[in-house]
Design a protein around this motif. Sequence first.
Motif, PDB file in Angstrom:
ATOM      1  N   GLN A 338       0.839  -1.195   0.000  1.00  0.00           N
ATOM      2  CA  GLN A 338       0.000   0.000   0.000  1.00  0.00           C
ATOM      3  C   GLN A 338       0.879   1.253   0.000  1.00  0.00           C
ATOM      4  N   ASP A 339       0.276   2.374  -0.364  1.00  0.00           N
ATOM      5  CA  ASP A 339       1.027   3.632  -0.370  1.00  0.00           C
ATOM      6  C   ASP A 339       1.255   4.171   1.030  1.00  0.00           C
ATOM      7  N   GLU A 340       0.389   3.770   1.973  1.00  0.00           N
ATOM      8  CA  GLU A 340       0.453   4.320   3.325  1.00  0.00           C
ATOM      9  C   GLU A 340       1.559   3.635   4.134  1.00  0.00           C
ATOM     10  N   VAL A 341       2.667   4.329   4.333  1.00  0.00           N
ATOM     11  CA  VAL A 341       3.784   3.803   5.102  1.00  0.00           C
ATOM     12  C   VAL A 341       3.489   3.993   6.584  1.00  0.00           C
ATOM     13  N   LEU A 342       3.527   2.886   7.350  1.00  0.00           N
ATOM     14  CA  LEU A 342       3.294   2.957   8.791  1.00  0.00           C
ATOM     15  C   LEU A 342       4.590   3.069   9.578  1.00  0.00           C
ATOM     16  N   LEU A 343       5.579   2.262   9.205  1.00  0.00           N
ATOM     17  CA  LEU A 343       6.838   2.216   9.951  1.00  0.00           C
ATOM     18  C   LEU A 343       7.981   2.563   9.016  1.00  0.00           C
ATOM     19  N   ARG A 344       8.874   3.460   9.481  1.00  0.00           N
ATOM     20  CA  ARG A 344      10.035   3.834   8.672  1.00  0.00           C
ATOM     21  C   ARG A 344      11.287   3.771   9.554  1.00  0.00           C
ATOM     22  N   VAL A 345      12.275   3.026   9.098  1.00  0.00           N
ATOM     23  CA  VAL A 345      13.579   2.951   9.776  1.00  0.00           C
ATOM     24  C   VAL A 345      14.605   3.616   8.862  1.00  0.00           C
ATOM     25  N   SER A 346      15.358   4.592   9.401  1.00  0.00           N
ATOM     26  CA  SER A 346      16.267   5.382   8.576  1.00  0.00           C
ATOM     27  C   SER A 346      17.678   5.383   9.161  1.00  0.00           C
ATOM     28  N   HIS A 347      18.622   4.836   8.417  1.00  0.00           N
ATOM     29  CA  HIS A 347      20.052   4.912   8.741  1.00  0.00           C
ATOM     30  C   HIS A 347      20.326   4.509  10.198  1.00  0.00           C
TER      31      HIS A 347
END
Length: 600
Positions: A338-347
Amino acid sequence: MAAVLVQGLRVSLDGRDVDVVDCVDFAIKEGEVLGLVGESGSGKTTVGLALLGDARRGARIVGGSVVIDGQDIVSLTPARLTALRGSTVAYVPQDPSMALNPALRIGRQLTELFEFHQPDMPTAARDERIRTTLHEVGLDADDRFLARFPHQLSGGQQQRVTLALAFVLRPKVIVLDEPTTGLDVTTQARVLSTVRELCATHRVAALYVTHDMAVVAALAHRILVMYAGRVVESGSSAQIFGRAAHPYTQALLAAVPVVSQRHELVTIPGDTPSPGRRPGGCPFHPRCADAVPECAVTTPEPVEVGAEHTVRCIRAAELAAGTARTAPRIAAAPAGRQDEVLLRVSHLDAFHGTRQILHDVSFELARKECLALVGESGCGKTTLARSIIGLHRKHSGGISFRDNEMAKHARDRSLELRRAVQYIFQSPYNALNPRRSIGETLREPLRVLFGVPSAKARTMVAEALERVSLSPSLASSYPSQLSGGERQRVAIARALVCRPEVLVCDEITSALDVSVQASIVRLLRGLQDEEGLALLFVTHNLALVRTVADRVIAMRDGRLVETGHVDDVLDQPQDPFTRKLIAATPEFGAAPVLSREDRT
């Protein structure tokens, strides 16, 4: 000549005329591996313990014989049994961390065996045997390794130490009770290879107890399938996996995922009946798609449907002669993220002390998506999962839910955020409070997060248990009264009552039967479709990844080495490490073709 001969084995609950296992007969030749499979509660471990002259608490051996090395161990005195265990019959448990003494060094634990069983062996010969055995199980045998404590070893190293403890005295028989359950696929492959080679080299008869059908296909010469305390089918590996005739065996095989193809996992309706509650006639008939009225009133006797291929079913000859069942239905490909991102982990970088565990890890998890995270033990999978949930705070980089940065510590997060992002732990033995009943465990999050009154909470607890294929009557039980698979399902139910939006699953199916695993996969898929649940699925089971995941990430030494759509990664892996993981995954087609000479 058989190294083990079991005839008419019967184990009953102490003081009650209730059978745990009954009418169990089998033999194991020298150098042969006999696989014993079935769901939790089928009696597998009970049979395994009987080979040591033991029975679980509240049960005892009341009939039959277990002849090992010319001795019927059922009739031996406790002193004789103590001398026999470890020297003539060895045991490898499921959880190596529970089997090794945390206060003793590895060398000392191996030496103690000789001091008890072979005190007259010269020190030089004893030390040479210890070092040789450690080499045989693929471990270092230098003084530095012998001086280590168990907690200084990985899970795979601990399991190989338990194999060394079992084989070092050169026993006649070895019982292996789910020894690869918590291991990654490459470590599992090494352990299975070690077991196979040691049994062949030292002519040891092995009973391999497991619920993992793919593992036993790659290891065992012959297989026994148990249900409700009895052996319902026995035969060679080729017969069981190629020409299974009992409906229960067929149902188990239909529930097993394979890494080469995505297919629907077929669940077995109902539950394994517990001792004292087994139905009359064939105990499998309430769950059997091939049952006829006669099955409910006729107790089936063993029927030979091929050379050394026996089935306990009144329709055995008919089912064996009929056309093979259709192949499992091919599952539809994932609909896409889906387009709706719930969780984002960055670097994300994470540390244990001064040692860096994770290196620049970045990914996104969308609504309704299942992202699988695979890799060997020690690569950082659990550290990543614990960082996300707020149980590992020594990290830098960003972790956000719905674009809102999450606090590093779970206690600093709001109740709403803690509800939305839930975690299911790997170990079913450490995940539950032993002083709380199952009902209390499930009611607590309902009270804290939703303020649900007690009367309504009891109804919701019963519904939650049924969702994970458990009886509501277990609400009054305590964790110690449940099997490992039942505890894991309670842990899953505890997370699901919180109505999460993101569920972090850390090896949650490793302790489950294939049939229960199939039902859990179906449950999670349903929650994804109906409630938009997003899953971060940490696992070493690549066959399950094929079935459950939309995308997959392969991790090595704390770095993401490959990511992509699950079919693309598993069909055409680009990184050598990913190819190694796939090659190490056991599958039915990998079962060895063994000649009669190989089995004698």
